[in-house]
Motif scaffolding. Structure first.
Motif, PDB file in Angstrom:
ATOM      1  N   LYS A 199      10.754  65.526  65.854  1.00 12.04           N
ATOM      2  CA  LYS A 199      10.693  66.597  64.858  1.00 12.04           C
ATOM      3  C   LYS A 199      11.818  67.591  65.117  1.00 12.04           C
ATOM      4  O   LYS A 199      12.143  67.884  66.263  1.00 12.04           O
ATOM      5  CB  LYS A 199       9.329  67.296  64.934  1.00 12.04           C
ATOM      6  CG  LYS A 199       9.070  68.259  63.789  1.00 12.04           C
ATOM      7  CD  LYS A 199       7.647  68.766  63.848  1.00 12.04           C
ATOM      8  CE  LYS A 199       7.363  69.745  62.711  1.00 12.04           C
ATOM      9  NZ  LYS A 199       7.489  69.126  61.397  1.00 12.04           N
ATOM     10  N   GLY A 200      12.421  68.082  64.069  1.00  8.53           N
ATOM     11  CA  GLY A 200      13.525  69.017  64.222  1.00  8.53           C
ATOM     12  C   GLY A 200      14.816  68.341  64.637  1.00  8.53           C
ATOM     13  O   GLY A 200      15.688  68.976  65.242  1.00  8.53           O
ATOM     14  N   ASN A 201      14.952  67.043  64.314  1.00  6.85           N
ATOM     15  CA  ASN A 201      16.161  66.309  64.685  1.00  6.85           C
ATOM     16  C   ASN A 201      17.369  66.791  63.886  1.00  6.85           C
ATOM     17  O   ASN A 201      17.249  67.585  62.952  1.00  6.85           O
ATOM     18  CB  ASN A 201      15.942  64.806  64.495  1.00  6.85           C
ATOM     19  CG  ASN A 201      15.629  64.446  63.053  1.00  6.85           C
ATOM     20  OD1 ASN A 201      16.486  64.486  62.185  1.00  6.85           O
ATOM     21  ND2 ASN A 201      14.361  64.101  62.785  1.00  6.85           N
ATOM     22  N   GLY A 202      18.551  66.260  64.251  1.00 13.17           N
ATOM     23  CA  GLY A 202      19.787  66.723  63.640  1.00 13.17           C
ATOM     24  C   GLY A 202      19.833  66.529  62.137  1.00 13.17           C
ATOM     25  O   GLY A 202      20.244  67.429  61.395  1.00 13.17           O
ATOM     26  N   LEU A 203      19.415  65.359  61.661  1.00 17.92           N
ATOM     27  CA  LEU A 203      19.444  65.094  60.227  1.00 17.92           C
ATOM     28  C   LEU A 203      18.515  66.045  59.480  1.00 17.92           C
ATOM     29  O   LEU A 203      18.848  66.556  58.410  1.00 17.92           O
ATOM     30  CB  LEU A 203      19.071  63.641  59.941  1.00 17.92           C
ATOM     31  CG  LEU A 203      19.099  63.224  58.471  1.00 17.92           C
ATOM     32  CD1 LEU A 203      20.486  63.405  57.873  1.00 17.92           C
ATOM     33  CD2 LEU A 203      18.640  61.774  58.318  1.00 17.92           C
ATOM     34  N   GLU A 204      17.334  66.293  60.059  1.00 17.84           N
ATOM     35  CA  GLU A 204      16.391  67.220  59.423  1.00 17.84           C
ATOM     36  C   GLU A 204      16.986  68.623  59.345  1.00 17.84           C
ATOM     37  O   GLU A 204      16.820  69.317  58.339  1.00 17.84           O
ATOM     38  CB  GLU A 204      15.076  67.249  60.210  1.00 17.84           C
ATOM     39  CG  GLU A 204      13.988  68.091  59.575  1.00 17.84           C
ATOM     40  CD  GLU A 204      12.681  68.037  60.348  1.00 17.84           C
ATOM     41  OE1 GLU A 204      12.287  69.082  60.909  1.00 17.84           O
ATOM     42  OE2 GLU A 204      12.077  66.947  60.404  1.00 17.84           O
ATOM     43  N   LYS A 252      26.997  51.561  66.941  1.00 16.83           N
ATOM     44  CA  LYS A 252      26.404  52.318  65.845  1.00 16.83           C
ATOM     45  C   LYS A 252      27.407  53.205  65.110  1.00 16.83           C
ATOM     46  O   LYS A 252      27.072  53.782  64.081  1.00 16.83           O
ATOM     47  CB  LYS A 252      25.253  53.183  66.363  1.00 16.83           C
ATOM     48  CG  LYS A 252      24.061  52.364  66.864  1.00 16.83           C
ATOM     49  CD  LYS A 252      22.902  53.269  67.208  1.00 16.83           C
ATOM     50  CE  LYS A 252      21.670  52.452  67.594  1.00 16.83           C
ATOM     51  NZ  LYS A 252      20.516  53.334  67.891  1.00 16.83           N
ATOM     52  N   ILE A 253      28.601  53.360  65.649  1.00 18.17           N
ATOM     53  CA  ILE A 253      29.604  54.205  65.012  1.00 18.17           C
ATOM     54  C   ILE A 253      30.846  53.371  64.717  1.00 18.17           C
ATOM     55  O   ILE A 253      31.531  52.914  65.634  1.00 18.17           O
ATOM     56  CB  ILE A 253      29.956  55.425  65.888  1.00 18.17           C
ATOM     57  CG1 ILE A 253      28.741  56.348  66.018  1.00 18.17           C
ATOM     58  CG2 ILE A 253      31.140  56.192  65.301  1.00 18.17           C
ATOM     59  CD1 ILE A 253      28.980  57.601  66.825  1.00 18.17           C
ATOM     60  N   LYS A 272      24.355  62.501  66.730  1.00 18.64           N
ATOM     61  CA  LYS A 272      23.140  63.317  66.615  1.00 18.64           C
ATOM     62  C   LYS A 272      22.442  63.086  65.279  1.00 18.64           C
ATOM     63  O   LYS A 272      21.240  63.347  65.154  1.00 18.64           O
ATOM     64  CB  LYS A 272      23.473  64.800  66.787  1.00 18.64           C
ATOM     65  CG  LYS A 272      23.764  65.207  68.221  1.00 18.64           C
ATOM     66  CD  LYS A 272      24.018  66.692  68.335  1.00 18.64           C
ATOM     67  CE  LYS A 272      24.104  67.106  69.798  1.00 18.64           C
ATOM     68  NZ  LYS A 272      22.794  67.144  70.460  1.00 18.64           N
ATOM     69  N   LEU A 273      23.170  62.610  64.270  1.00 21.85           N
ATOM     70  CA  LEU A 273      22.572  62.355  62.959  1.00 21.85           C
ATOM     71  C   LEU A 273      21.782  61.048  62.948  1.00 21.85           C
ATOM     72  O   LEU A 273      21.067  60.766  61.981  1.00 21.85           O
ATOM     73  CB  LEU A 273      23.667  62.303  61.888  1.00 21.85           C
ATOM     74  CG  LEU A 273      24.481  63.590  61.720  1.00 21.85           C
ATOM     75  CD1 LEU A 273      25.609  63.380  60.714  1.00 21.85           C
ATOM     76  CD2 LEU A 273      23.580  64.741  61.275  1.00 21.85           C
ATOM     77  N   LEU A 274      21.905  60.249  64.007  1.00 26.88           N
ATOM     78  CA  LEU A 274      21.180  58.977  64.072  1.00 26.88           C
ATOM     79  C   LEU A 274      19.829  59.111  64.772  1.00 26.88           C
ATOM     80  O   LEU A 274      18.956  58.263  64.602  1.00 26.88           O
ATOM     81  CB  LEU A 274      22.020  57.927  64.813  1.00 26.88           C
ATOM     82  CG  LEU A 274      23.305  57.470  64.116  1.00 26.88           C
ATOM     83  CD1 LEU A 274      24.102  56.569  65.036  1.00 26.88           C
ATOM     84  CD2 LEU A 274      22.978  56.751  62.822  1.00 26.88           C
ATOM     85  N   ASP A 275      19.653  60.148  65.553  1.00 23.86           N
ATOM     86  CA  ASP A 275      18.416  60.343  66.305  1.00 23.86           C
ATOM     87  C   ASP A 275      17.397  61.058  65.427  1.00 23.86           C
ATOM     88  O   ASP A 275      17.372  62.281  65.351  1.00 23.86           O
ATOM     89  CB  ASP A 275      18.698  61.154  67.575  1.00 23.86           C
ATOM     90  CG  ASP A 275      17.439  61.431  68.370  1.00 23.86           C
ATOM     91  OD1 ASP A 275      16.418  60.746  68.131  1.00 23.86           O
ATOM     92  OD2 ASP A 275      17.459  62.337  69.229  1.00 23.86           O
TER      93      ASP A 275
END
Length: 369
Positions: free
Chosen positions: A111-116, A306-307, A104-107
């Motif tokens: 707006k309002g994504n996991g990293l944000e 990716k992981i 979820k930190l890659l998406d």
């Protein structure tokens, strides 16, 4: 609302992930964390006091946002709004802590994504921590002295924006957070106290992707945490409810462990999991994630393009947990942990008794899960 609650300086969700080992399986309300206060003795040595405290009493600063209602003259606060934001944010963090949904930190495309959400949490929790007298992080007074006096100076403009919102904002005023802003504006409290409450209400609105009359969250997020790059996700290898003797992450009123010496910053999100990141790098996020674990088979995620998952030694993870402690002690007078210090001594003795097990592998070892 009657004034029956206190204001959290650390989110209660966050603290529940740092409950004391011997109360791990206790019912809610009976779980604890250890509070370690560090003071200088008369001999110039560190005087460390250990106090096991119920989670509900941890890191609370009474009356931090207490205001006086204009009509009823009763006390009120913004506790409900902070708690609602905490519940919303905990959905993502619980997925990271308990389900290991690190992808979820890659998406970051929406707006309002996991990293944000993670960065918003760091900003809001950091400012809450700045209001805690136990916090002694360098620069905290400068940040607060820049924001709050500026709001006091521009209070009439802020008041005008809230009481007479633009047409495109008016439809949102049926929501509780905007009704609370109006109640704060109409309060009989001092302007400085009103600005303090409005700052956090405004940031909570921004975190929910609602229009904000102040807009400090985006400014702080883009200023302090621009070009954030995840350098690693660190997992001690133990289950969340494990009560074994083991290395753990600690937390403090600062929550975010910022290290200016080598730009190795850490956000512990539970006692067995932390996110490492650097600031000012050329990337805003990883094109892939590196996950480091003492026992990778305990992870609930799989290797992918990716992981990348690495097996590391207990000694390697001790170094990471040690960084959190070292940075934390320099920035706060109080550290919260599921560990008694005597447990650390017991762990180190066990490590020395089984050297090969605790120091292998020598370097992070890429594994397929």
């Amino acid at each position: 609302m009657e004034y029956t609650k206190n204001q959290h300086m650390l989110s209660q969700w966050y603290l529940r992930n740092f409950r004391s080992d011997d109360s791990a399986n206790s019912p809610k309300g009976k779980q604890r964390v250890w509070c370690h206060t560090v003071n200088i003795s008369d001999e110039g040595e560190n005087d460390i006091k250990e106090i096991p405290l119920p989670i509900s009493s941890i890191a609370i600063h009474k009356n931090c946002f207490m205001l006086i209602d204009c009509d009823s003259k009763k006390k009120f606060d913004i506790e409900d709004e902070l708690s609602e934001y905490e519940r919303d944010t905990s959905v993502l963090f619980n997925e990271l802590v308990h389900k290991h949904k690190f992808q979820k930190l890659l998406d970051v495309s929406r707006k309002g994504n996991g990293l944000e959400k993670v960065i918003n949490f760091m900003v809001i929790q950091m400012l809450l921590g700045f209001l805690n007298p136990q916090n002694r992080m360098d620069g905290r007074d400068e940040i607060l002295e820049h924001i709050l006096p500026d709001m006091v100076k521009n209070y009439e403009n802020i008041r005008e924006l809230i009481t007479k919102p633009p047409n495109h904002v008016q439809p949102y005023y049926s929501q509780n957070i905007f009704r609370k802003m109006l109640r704060v504006i109409e309060s009989n409290s001092e302007v400085f106290e009103k600005c303090k409450a409005l700052l956090f209400l405004s940031m909570i609105a921004e975190a929910k992707n609602l229009p904000s009359p102040v807009g400090y969250l985006a400014r702080l997020r883009n200023g302090m945490f621009s070009k954030i790059h995840i350098t690693g996700i660190y997992h001690t290898g133990y289950e969340f409810d494990s009560t074994e003797v083991r290395p753990v992450f600690t937390t403090s009123p600062n929550v975010v462990m910022l290290n200016q010496n080598n730009n190795f910053n850490l956000l512990p999100i539970s006692h067995n999991l932390a996110i490492g990141f650097s600031l000012g790098s050329t990337e805003d996020y990883n094109s892939h994630l590196n996950i480091f674990s003492v026992y990778p088979n305990k992870l609930k995620c799989k290797s992918s393009e990716k992981i990348k998952i690495y097996r590391v030694s207990h000694d390697y993870m001790d170094g990471v947990t040690g960084w959190v402690n070292i940075i934390g002690v320099t920035q706060t007078k109080t550290i919260y942990t599921p560990y008694e210090l005597k447990d650390v001594e017991r762990y180190l003795q066990r490590q020395n008794d089984n050297y090969d097990h605790h120091y292998s592998p020598d370097e992070p070892e890429l594994v397929e899960i």
